[in-house]
Motif scaffolding. Structure first.
Motif, PDB file in Angstrom:
ATOM      1  N   ASP A  82      -4.880   3.805   6.721  1.00 47.33           N
ATOM      2  CA  ASP A  82      -4.252   2.882   5.972  1.00 47.33           C
ATOM      3  C   ASP A  82      -5.055   1.395   5.837  1.00 47.33           C
ATOM      4  N   PRO A  83      -4.713   0.590   5.286  1.00 43.74           N
ATOM      5  CA  PRO A  83      -5.365  -0.892   5.166  1.00 43.74           C
ATOM      6  C   PRO A  83      -5.273  -1.400   6.756  1.00 43.74           C
ATOM      7  N   ALA A  84      -4.330  -0.984   7.554  1.00 43.14           N
ATOM      8  CA  ALA A  84      -4.257  -1.849   8.759  1.00 43.14           C
ATOM      9  C   ALA A  84      -4.990  -0.659  10.176  1.00 43.14           C
ATOM     10  N   ALA A 104       8.325  -6.020   6.724  1.00 40.44           N
ATOM     11  CA  ALA A 104       8.624  -5.533   5.224  1.00 40.44           C
ATOM     12  C   ALA A 104       9.240  -4.224   5.514  1.00 40.44           C
ATOM     13  N   GLY A 105       9.875  -3.552   4.601  1.00 36.28           N
ATOM     14  CA  GLY A 105      10.125  -2.139   4.804  1.00 36.28           C
ATOM     15  C   GLY A 105      10.493  -1.423   3.287  1.00 36.28           C
ATOM     16  N   LEU A 106      10.323  -0.317   3.419  1.00 37.60           N
ATOM     17  CA  LEU A 106      10.384   0.624   1.976  1.00 37.60           C
ATOM     18  C   LEU A 106      11.860   1.725   2.506  1.00 37.60           C
ATOM     19  N   SER A 107      12.436   2.001   1.395  1.00 37.24           N
ATOM     20  CA  SER A 107      13.529   2.630   1.596  1.00 37.24           C
ATOM     21  C   SER A 107      13.284   4.021   0.961  1.00 37.24           C
ATOM     22  N   GLY A 108      13.651   5.103   1.392  1.00 40.43           N
ATOM     23  CA  GLY A 108      13.828   6.461   0.559  1.00 40.43           C
ATOM     24  C   GLY A 108      15.072   6.634   0.226  1.00 40.43           C
ATOM     25  N   ASP A 109      15.496   7.678  -0.600  1.00 44.26           N
ATOM     26  CA  ASP A 109      16.806   7.938  -1.022  1.00 44.26           C
ATOM     27  C   ASP A 109      17.470   8.762   0.092  1.00 44.26           C
ATOM     28  N   ASP A 110      16.940   9.309   0.930  1.00 43.66           N
ATOM     29  CA  ASP A 110      17.453   9.733   2.179  1.00 43.66           C
ATOM     30  C   ASP A 110      18.029   8.945   3.268  1.00 43.66           C
ATOM     31  N   GLY A 111      17.628   7.589   3.029  1.00 46.41           N
ATOM     32  CA  GLY A 111      18.132   6.676   3.948  1.00 46.41           C
ATOM     33  C   GLY A 111      17.057   6.272   5.123  1.00 46.41           C
ATOM     34  N   LEU A 112      15.781   6.824   5.015  1.00 45.01           N
ATOM     35  CA  LEU A 112      14.853   6.602   6.034  1.00 45.01           C
ATOM     36  C   LEU A 112      14.186   5.396   5.598  1.00 45.01           C
ATOM     37  N   LEU A 113      14.016   4.548   6.665  1.00 44.72           N
ATOM     38  CA  LEU A 113      13.159   3.202   6.134  1.00 44.72           C
ATOM     39  C   LEU A 113      11.889   3.141   7.066  1.00 44.72           C
ATOM     40  N   ILE A 114      10.907   2.854   6.200  1.00 47.23           N
ATOM     41  CA  ILE A 114       9.470   2.825   6.745  1.00 47.23           C
ATOM     42  C   ILE A 114       9.214   1.347   6.932  1.00 47.23           C
ATOM     43  N   GLY A 115       8.989   0.938   8.201  1.00 43.23           N
ATOM     44  CA  GLY A 115       8.950  -0.838   8.243  1.00 43.23           C
ATOM     45  C   GLY A 115       7.704  -0.940   8.975  1.00 43.23           C
ATOM     46  N   PHE A 132       0.765  -1.122   0.109  1.00 43.47           N
ATOM     47  CA  PHE A 132      -0.164  -0.063  -0.003  1.00 43.47           C
ATOM     48  C   PHE A 132       0.826   1.160  -0.184  1.00 43.47           C
ATOM     49  N   TYR A 133       1.652   1.303   1.098  1.00 44.79           N
ATOM     50  CA  TYR A 133       2.699   2.480   1.079  1.00 44.79           C
ATOM     51  C   TYR A 133       3.636   2.700  -0.130  1.00 44.79           C
ATOM     52  N   ARG A 134       4.156   1.537  -0.534  1.00 46.85           N
ATOM     53  CA  ARG A 134       4.881   1.545  -2.065  1.00 46.85           C
ATOM     54  C   ARG A 134       4.076   2.249  -2.956  1.00 46.85           C
ATOM     55  N   GLN A 135       2.816   1.726  -3.249  1.00 47.86           N
ATOM     56  CA  GLN A 135       2.347   2.281  -4.377  1.00 47.86           C
ATOM     57  C   GLN A 135       1.989   3.825  -4.074  1.00 47.86           C
ATOM     58  N   ALA A 136       1.619   4.094  -3.022  1.00 47.61           N
ATOM     59  CA  ALA A 136       1.345   5.544  -2.578  1.00 47.61           C
ATOM     60  C   ALA A 136       2.335   6.466  -2.507  1.00 47.61           C
TER      61      ALA A 136
END
Length: 124
Positions: free
Chosen positions: A111-113, A41-52, A23-27
């Motif tokens: 969000d969905p959760a 699961a995690g998502l990474s940004g160019d600034d190094g911040l991880l959303i887990g 969901f957050y990857r698509q958003a």
């Protein structure tokens, strides 16, 4: 002197980490983090911040704005167009609570959760 700290990760509890990350990857367009598995699961940004997104057994979604199950935290996202962003996120699986305290200034979605998050207008 206070220690200098850099925020490197924000992790949200949920029942299904892979679905919430999708969901957050698509958003957001953030990239999937390589250490993702069925419990995290995690998502990474160019600034190094991880959303887990971390699996929690018997996860209970927040009941915003009711406090029966408190929200614990929320994320804010700046967007160019509130209506356009809201429509896209609802299509991706977000929900819009009836209670909207921001008027025309911001929107609250969940969000969905069940985690509430806000959309604000990007500063010009």
């Amino acid at each position: 002197m206070a220690p200098r700290m850099k925020l490197t990760a924000i992790t949200l509890d949920c029942a299904d980490p892979e679905a919430l990350a999708a969901f957050y990857r698509q958003a957001t367009g953030l990239e999937a983090h390589p250490m993702s598995n069925s419990d995290f699961a995690g998502l990474s940004g160019d600034d190094g911040l991880l959303i887990g997104f971390q699996r929690v057994v018997d996860y209970q979604a927040p009941c915003w704005p009711d406090q029966a199950v408190p929200k614990q935290l929320h994320l804010d996202f700046a967007v160019d167009d509130l209506d356009e962003a809201e429509a896209l996120l609802l299509e991706l699986g977000a929900a819009k609570p009836e209670y909207q305290p921001g008027g025309d200034r911001w929107r609250v979605l969940t969000d969905p959760a069940g985690h509430p998050f806000c959309l604000t207008r990007r500063a010009v």
